[in-house]
Design a protein around this motif. Sequence first.
Motif, PDB file in Angstrom:
ATOM      1  N   LYS A 134      33.170  35.924  38.302  1.00  0.00           N
ATOM      2  CA  LYS A 134      32.949  35.537  39.703  1.00  0.00           C
ATOM      3  C   LYS A 134      32.249  36.650  40.463  1.00  0.00           C
ATOM      4  CE  LYS A 134      36.779  32.332  40.408  1.00  0.00           C
ATOM      5  NZ  LYS A 134      38.062  32.116  41.095  1.00  0.00           N
ATOM      6  N   LYS A 135      32.748  37.869  40.247  1.00  0.00           N
ATOM      7  CA  LYS A 135      32.130  39.012  40.924  1.00  0.00           C
ATOM      8  C   LYS A 135      30.688  39.179  40.464  1.00  0.00           C
ATOM      9  CE  LYS A 135      36.295  41.776  41.587  1.00  0.00           C
ATOM     10  NZ  LYS A 135      36.998  42.978  41.174  1.00  0.00           N
ATOM     11  N   SER A 144      28.689  36.897  39.087  1.00  0.00           N
ATOM     12  CA  SER A 144      27.809  35.803  39.524  1.00  0.00           C
ATOM     13  C   SER A 144      27.428  35.969  40.990  1.00  0.00           C
ATOM     14  CB  SER A 144      28.464  34.449  39.285  1.00  0.00           C
ATOM     15  OG  SER A 144      29.636  34.322  40.053  1.00  0.00           O
ATOM     16  N   LEU A 145      28.355  36.434  41.816  1.00  0.00           N
ATOM     17  CA  LEU A 145      28.020  36.709  43.221  1.00  0.00           C
ATOM     18  C   LEU A 145      27.009  37.841  43.308  1.00  0.00           C
ATOM     19  CD1 LEU A 145      31.496  36.466  44.988  1.00  0.00           C
ATOM     20  CD2 LEU A 145      29.572  34.911  45.251  1.00  0.00           C
ATOM     21  N   LYS A 161      37.409  36.092  34.191  1.00  0.00           N
ATOM     22  CA  LYS A 161      37.050  35.082  35.209  1.00  0.00           C
ATOM     23  C   LYS A 161      36.770  35.770  36.543  1.00  0.00           C
ATOM     24  CE  LYS A 161      39.485  31.075  33.355  1.00  0.00           C
ATOM     25  NZ  LYS A 161      40.604  30.150  33.533  1.00  0.00           N
ATOM     26  N   ASN A 162      37.647  36.705  36.882  1.00  0.00           N
ATOM     27  CA  ASN A 162      37.420  37.453  38.133  1.00  0.00           C
ATOM     28  C   ASN A 162      36.128  38.254  38.035  1.00  0.00           C
ATOM     29  OD1 ASN A 162      39.777  36.509  39.265  1.00  0.00           O
ATOM     30  ND2 ASN A 162      41.000  38.263  38.580  1.00  0.00           N
TER      31      ASN A 162
END
Length: 172
Positions: A139-140, A142-143, A135-136
């Motif tokens: 997120k990284k 996708s950013l 998940k982390n």
Amino acid sequence: MKKAILGSFLFVIICSAVPALAADGFTQKDREILIELKVKMGEIDKRFEQVDKRFEQVDKRFSELRGDMNNRFEQVDKRFEQVNKRFEEILSFLAILAGVFGSMVVAVFGFAYWDRRTILAKAREEVRQITKADKNLIKKNSLLLAKLTEAMRRMADKSPDIREVLRQSNLL
């Protein structure tokens, strides 16, 4: 008195007549027959004695056989007791084997259940950690992807080749 004389006269006649009658009725032949009868009775007595002896021998044999039969029955009874004791020993041995086998089965299944639970618990924890890390990472990523897409769009304004590639990918 007359009666007394008459009675004594009759008594004398009867007493003298009885031996005379007996002498006429008992002859030499009768005496020989009686002797033969006496001899034959003696032989019959001897035979009865022999038969009695045989019966005693038969009784003795039966008592010996009875003793032998009793000994045989005692031996058979002892053998049955030995067989019964052996069956009891075998049954107790089978009961012990069943107990040992049952305890081993319970121990193996208990160990398998415990091992499975501990392995599954560790696997779940690892999956949770990986999922959290993903998940982390997502997120990284996708950013990063959003920044990269934005940078590509800016470059597309300056380069027609990049613009064409972004349109084909439906990113413009």
